[in-house]
Write a protein that holds these residues in place. Structure first.
Motif, PDB file in Angstrom:
ATOM      1  N   HIS A 193       0.805  -1.221   0.000  1.00  0.00           N
ATOM      2  CA  HIS A 193       0.000   0.000   0.000  1.00  0.00           C
ATOM      3  C   HIS A 193       0.836   1.268   0.000  1.00  0.00           C
ATOM      4  N   ARG A 194       2.135   1.148   0.158  1.00  0.00           N
ATOM      5  CA  ARG A 194       2.967   2.341   0.300  1.00  0.00           C
ATOM      6  C   ARG A 194       2.996   3.182  -0.976  1.00  0.00           C
ATOM      7  N   GLN A 195       2.808   2.571  -2.124  1.00  0.00           N
ATOM      8  CA  GLN A 195       2.851   3.325  -3.373  1.00  0.00           C
ATOM      9  C   GLN A 195       1.781   4.421  -3.408  1.00  0.00           C
ATOM     10  N   HIS A 196       0.712   4.224  -2.622  1.00  0.00           N
ATOM     11  CA  HIS A 196      -0.366   5.203  -2.603  1.00  0.00           C
ATOM     12  C   HIS A 196      -0.137   6.301  -1.557  1.00  0.00           C
ATOM     13  N   HIS A 197       0.935   6.194  -0.824  1.00  0.00           N
ATOM     14  CA  HIS A 197       1.233   7.165   0.238  1.00  0.00           C
ATOM     15  C   HIS A 197       2.660   7.670   0.122  1.00  0.00           C
ATOM     16  N   HIS A 198       3.159   7.704  -1.111  1.00  0.00           N
ATOM     17  CA  HIS A 198       4.534   8.094  -1.380  1.00  0.00           C
ATOM     18  C   HIS A 198       4.856   9.480  -0.824  1.00  0.00           C
ATOM     19  N   ASP A 199       3.852  10.361  -0.847  1.00  0.00           N
ATOM     20  CA  ASP A 199       4.087  11.737  -0.427  1.00  0.00           C
ATOM     21  C   ASP A 199       4.363  11.870   1.060  1.00  0.00           C
ATOM     22  N   GLN A 200       4.061  10.831   1.836  1.00  0.00           N
ATOM     23  CA  GLN A 200       4.326  10.934   3.274  1.00  0.00           C
ATOM     24  C   GLN A 200       5.829  10.987   3.567  1.00  0.00           C
ATOM     25  N   LEU A 201       6.642  10.488   2.657  1.00  0.00           N
ATOM     26  CA  LEU A 201       8.088  10.590   2.830  1.00  0.00           C
ATOM     27  C   LEU A 201       8.691  11.752   2.066  1.00  0.00           C
ATOM     28  N   THR A 202       7.965  12.295   1.106  1.00  0.00           N
ATOM     29  CA  THR A 202       8.510  13.423   0.343  1.00  0.00           C
ATOM     30  C   THR A 202       8.022  14.772   0.859  1.00  0.00           C
ATOM     31  N   PHE A 203       6.845  14.795   1.479  1.00  0.00           N
ATOM     32  CA  PHE A 203       6.256  16.071   1.877  1.00  0.00           C
ATOM     33  C   PHE A 203       7.147  16.849   2.846  1.00  0.00           C
ATOM     34  N   GLY A 204       7.827  16.137   3.729  1.00  0.00           N
ATOM     35  CA  GLY A 204       8.647  16.806   4.723  1.00  0.00           C
ATOM     36  C   GLY A 204       9.731  17.680   4.139  1.00  0.00           C
ATOM     37  N   LEU A 205      10.152  17.382   2.907  1.00  0.00           N
ATOM     38  CA  LEU A 205      11.221  18.189   2.288  1.00  0.00           C
ATOM     39  C   LEU A 205      10.721  19.532   1.801  1.00  0.00           C
TER      40      LEU A 205
END
Length: 734
Positions: A508-520
Motif C-alpha cells: 500500500h505504500r505506493q499510494h502514500h509516497h508523499d508521506q516521505l517526500t512532503f517533509g522536504l
C-alpha cells in the motif's frame, strides 16, 4: 532597632503572636529601643523561663518575664550589647540564638530587580541557603508570597510549629525572609502560610528549594546551591561548535529510572548511571544524552513532566552533586547533556504552587486560562512579571549551576495558543481578539534572549507541534518581535508522516509516497530535530518494531531501512532508549529495558546499525554540515511511487564529497536499477541496512564505477541491485 513609645507589648499583640497571626513579627520580636531601654521580646513554646546572657562571659544580662503560658517572654536589656538566650523547662535547660536579632540579606538591588521581574539569579536570594551571618552558622530562608498575611518556616528543627519562626515581610516585593541560626544542610522544612483572610493553608514546599525528600514524602531539604568541583572546562570552551547547526547532533533520549536498574532491581544512582550510560551511549556514537525532566516531581508516573521542585534534581537518584557528577562525566567523555524542562504547567498538589499564598499566584485565576483539563494541571501566568522571572531564572539555573548544555522546552504549543485543546467558549481571547497567547510569546522570546546572552554555546529546543512561524528564528533586535529564538525545533510533522508510512503494508505504500517526500517541502523552514521520542512508544502506541508490518524478518528490515532514511534525512536526530535495539514492548517507566534481547542477533544487529549510522553521520560532512540549509539536499528521484523507491543526494560545504541515498521500501529485490550520480569514478556502499551483520539478507553491491550515462538529470549513473526493505548510502571512493 526601631524606636517605639513604651516597652511592654499590649495583650492583643501578644495573643496575635502566640496564635501565629501577627503580620509583622519583626516589628515586635527581638531587640527594640524604647524610652526605658532595649525591650527584648522572645517566643519559645515549651520554655518556662528565659534570660539573655553575655555570650562571651556567660553573665546574665536580663531575666525575661513570661507574659504568656504558650512561651512569650519580655524584658529589658541594659544597653545594646551582644546576647544569647537561655531557656529552662523543668530540669532541662538550653541555649539558643535569637532569630529576630539578625538583619535581612536582601539589598536594594535585589529588591529592585525582583520588583521589576529582572532578577536572573533570584535563586541566590530565594530558597534556603546555609550561611554564616554575624559569625553565626544557620540557614537563610526566603519565599515569595505577596498575598499571605503571615508566613513561617517550619521543620524538624522547630517541631513544625508555625509560632516559632514567623518571617520578615518585604511589602514592596512580596517576599518573606528569615535567618534561622543552627539550622544546617539536611534539615527538613516547609512554609506555613496564612492566606489573605487569615485562613491556614496547606504546608507548602519551597518553590526555590534546591533539594527535596524522597517521594512520596514532600518536604524540602536544606541544601543550598550545589557544591561541585567541575572538570569540564575543555568541553565548555568548545561547546558552541558541538551544538551549532553545522555540527552532527545525534541524541539518545533517556528516562533514568527505567533505562537500567541495579541487580537488586533498585534505581541506579546518578553516579552509577553516569558510568554505565556514558559508556553505552558513547560506544554507540551519540553526541548528546537527553534526560526526561530531572526536576523533583511527586508522581513517578508523570515521568517528571509534572514537576514541583523546579530547582531540585530529583532525590530518586541521589543528592544534587550526583547529578552534577553525571553532567561533568558526560562532558569529559565528549557527550552533551540536554534536560527536558517544563514551564508550560504544574500539578495541583496541595504542597506545591497551586494557590500558593491563598490566591492564584503562579497560575491564572480563571480556569479558562489557568487549567489544563487534558492533564489536570495548572498553567503559569506568563503575564505576571514575577512568575515569568521565576521561570526564566530557573532555566538559567540549570545552565549555570549544573552546566546543562540545552533545555528541551516541553509542550510549547500548549503555551502559544489560548484555545489549545479547548472548544469555543472555553478560552479567553487576547487583547486583539486572537487565539495567540501574547504573554507566552513574550516570555519565550525573553527566555531565549537571556539564555543565549548569558550562556553562549548553550541551546534551547522547542517541542512545538504546529506550524507557528519562526520558532527557531532569531528574536528581533527590540526583543519583542521576530522569531521565538529557539535553537532547534522538533519536527513533529515529519515524525507522524514517516511513522505512518513505514507502518503500512509495503503493497500500500505506493499510494502514500508523499508521506516521505512532503517533509522536504518545509525541511529548512526551521532548524529541525527529527524525533522518535518516548511519546511514540507509550499510551497504547506500542513499540517502533511493533509498528512495522510483516513477519519478524520484515519487521526488522523495515525498521533498519527507516533508521537509514532518518539518519540520512536533513535534520538532527533523536531516538528514545530501547529503540536502538528494537525493544518489542511498549515502554514501561516502572521496568528497565529488555537488555537480555541483545543476545538475539536481530536485536544486536539493530543496535550495531545505530552505531554505524551515528559514526557515518558524524564522519560524512554531507550528512550533517548543511542539515538546516536547502543546499544540503537534492532529490535525485522522488517519483517512483510504484516501486516505493526514494533517491536523494546530501551535500556538505564546498569541497565535501557528496553522499547519495537509495531507499527501497518494498520487500522486492530490484536488479539493474539505474540511478543518476553527481560525478564519475568509483563509488562505494558506505552503508547497506540489508548487510548480514545487521541481520539482513546480504544483498548488496560493494564498489561500483559510475558510467558516463546521464540519468535522473545527472551526468553519470550506475546500475544497482537494490536489496529488499533497505537503505543504501553511496559515497565516492577516497
Amino acid at each position: 532597632m526601631s524606636a517605639a513609645q513604651g516597652w511592654r507589648l499590649d495583650d492583643t499583640a501578644v495573643t496575635a503572636l502566640m496564635q501565629a497571626r501577627h503580620p509583622d513579627p519583626f516589628a515586635i520580636l527581638g531587640p527594640h529601643r524604647t524610652e526605658r531601654g532595649i525591650a527584648l521580646r522572645v517566643i519559645r513554646p515549651g520554655a518556662e523561663t528565659a534570660e539573655a546572657f553575655d555570650p562571651t562571659t556567660g553573665a546574665p544580662l536580663a531575666s525575661l518575664l513570661r507574659r504568656h503560658e504558650g512561651g512569650f517572654f519580655e524584658g529589658l536589656l541594659p544597653e545594646e550589647t551582644p546576647y544569647r538566650l537561655r531557656f529552662t523547662a523543668g530540669p532541662a535547660d538550653w541555649q539558643e540564638e535569637d532569630v529576630y536579632r539578625f538583619p535581612s540579606r536582601f539589598g536594594d538591588l535585589d529588591r529592585h530587580l525582583l520588583a521589576e521581574g529582572r532578577h536572573r539569579r533570584l535563586y541566590e536570594r530565594l530558597g534556603a541557603h546555609p550561611t554564616l551571618l554575624d559569625g553565626v552558622e544557620g540557614t537563610h530562608f526566603a519565599v515569595w508570597a505577596p498575598n499571605a498575611t503571615r508566613v513561617s518556616v517550619v521543620g524538624d528543627f522547630n517541631d513544625w510549629d508555625g509560632r516559632r519562626h514567623p518571617m520578615r515581610r518585604h511589602p514592596s516585593i512580596g517576599v518573606w525572609d528569615l535567618f534561622v541560626p543552627g539550622v544546617g544542610e539536611g534539615a527538613l522544612y516547609k512554609y506555613e502560610l496564612l492566606g489573605p483572610n487569615g485562613e491556614m493553608l496547606p504546608l507548602k514546599a519551597d518553590p526555590v528549594g534546591f533539594a527535596a525528600q524522597m517521594p512520596p514524602a514532600t518536604a524540602s531539604v536544606v541544601h543550598g546551591l550545589p557544591r561541585y568541583e567541575w572538570g569540564d572546562q575543555a568541553w565548555m570552551e568548545a561547546r558552541h561548535e558541538r551544538q551549532d547547526r553545522t555540527a552532527p547532533i545525534s541524541i539518545y533520549e533517556v528516562h533514568l529510572g527505567s533505562w537500567r536498574r541495579r541487580a537488586d532491581g533498585g534505581l541506579m544512582s546518578y553516579e552509577e548511571a553516569a558510568d554505565a550510560l556514558i559508556a553505552y551511549a558513547g560506544d554507540l556514537g551519540f553526541t548528546h544524552i537527553e534526560l526526561l525532566p530531572i526536576s523533583e516531581h511527586p508522581f513517578t508516573g508523570s515521568w517528571g513532566y509534572q514537576p514541583i521542585g523546579l530547582f531540585a534534581p530529583t532525590r530518586r537518584f541521589g543528592p544534587p552533586e550526583g547529578f552534577a557528577y553525571l553532567v561533568d562525566r558526560c562532558h569529559q567523555a565528549g557527550i552533551g547533556v540536554i534536560v527536558d524542562w517544563v514551564p508550560a504547567h504544574f500539578p495541583s498538589d496541595a504542597h506545591g504552587l497551586a494557590r500558593f499564598d491563598g490566591t492564584a499566584l503562579y497560575e491564572h485565576a480563571d480556569p479558562r486560562q489557568g487549567l489544563h483539563r487534558d492533564w489536570n494541571t495548572l498553567i503559569y501566568n506568563f503575564g505576571r512579571r514575577e512568575v515569568a522571572n521565576f521561570l526564566r531564572a530557573n532555566a538559567l539555573f540549570w545552565l549555570e549551576q549544573y552546566h546543562v548544555d540545552a533545555l528541551r522546552v516541553d509542550a510549547v504549543a500548549s503555551m502559544l495558543y489560548l484555545d489549545y485543546s479547548r472548544e469555543a467558549g472555553e478560552w479567553v481571547p487576547n487583547a486583539q481578539g486572537g487565539r495567540e497567547n501574547l504573554d507566552a510569546v513574550e516570555f519565550l522570546r525573553m527566555l531565549n534572549v537571556e539564555l543565549y546572552g548569558d550562556h553562549p554555546g548553550a541551546i534551547s529546543i522547542a517541542e512545538e507541534s504546529t506550524a507557528w512561524p519562526g520558532v527557531s528564528q532569531p528574536v528581533g533586535a527590540d526583543g519583542h518581535s521576530g522569531g521565538l529564538g529557539f535553537g532547534y525545533k522538533w519536527n513533529m510533522g515529519w515524525m507522524h508522516d514517516t511513522l505512518d508510512y513505514v507502518g503500512r503494508d509495503p503493497i500500500h505504500r505506493q499510494h502514500h509516497h508523499d508521506q516521505l517526500t512532503f517533509g522536504l517541502i518545509y525541511a529548512f523552514s526551521e532548524n529541525f530535530i527529527l524525533p522518535l521520542s518516548h511519546d511514540e512508544v507509550v499510551h497504547g502506541k506500542g513499540s517502533l518494531i511493533g509498528r512495522m508490518p510483516g513477519d519478524q524478518w520484515q519487521k526488522f528490515a523495515n525498521l533498519r531501512a527507516y533508521f537509514g532514511f532518518m539518519w540520512t534525512h536533513p535534520g538532527k536526530k533523536l531516538l528514545f532508549m530501547g529503540g536502538e535495539f528494537a525493544q518489542p514492548h511498549e515502554w514501561n517507566h516502572d521496568l528497565p529495558l529488555d537488555w537480555h534481547l541483545l543476545a538475539d542477533p536481530f536485536h544486536a544487529g539493530m543496535r550495531d546499525l545505530i552505531r554505524t549510522l551515528n559514526h557515518l553521520y558524524r564522519g560524512e560532512p554531507a550528512l550533517h554540515a548543511l542539515d538546516c540549509q536547502p543546499e544540503g539536499f537534492a532529490w535525485i528521484d522522488a517519483a517512483d511511487a510504484q516501486s516505493s523507491i526514494f533517491i536523494y543526494q546530501r551535500n556538505g560545504r564546498p569541497g565535501d564529497p557528496p553522499v547519495v541515498v537509495v531507499c527501497n521500501f518494498t520487500p522486492t529485490v530490484r536488479r539493474d536499477y539505474r540511478i543518476g550520480l553527481p560525478q564519475g569514478g568509483r563509488w562505494v556502499e558506505r552503508l547497506n541496512t540489508d548487510d548480514g551483520v545487521y541481520g539482513g539478507s546480504g544483498v548488496g553491491n560493494g564498489a561500483l564505477t559510475a558510467e558516463p550515462t546521464p540519468w535522473h538529470g545527472r551526468p553519470h549513473s550506475v546500475a544497482l541491485t537494490l536489496p529488499p526493505l533497505a537503505t543504501l548510502v553511496l559515497a565516492p571512493e577516497r
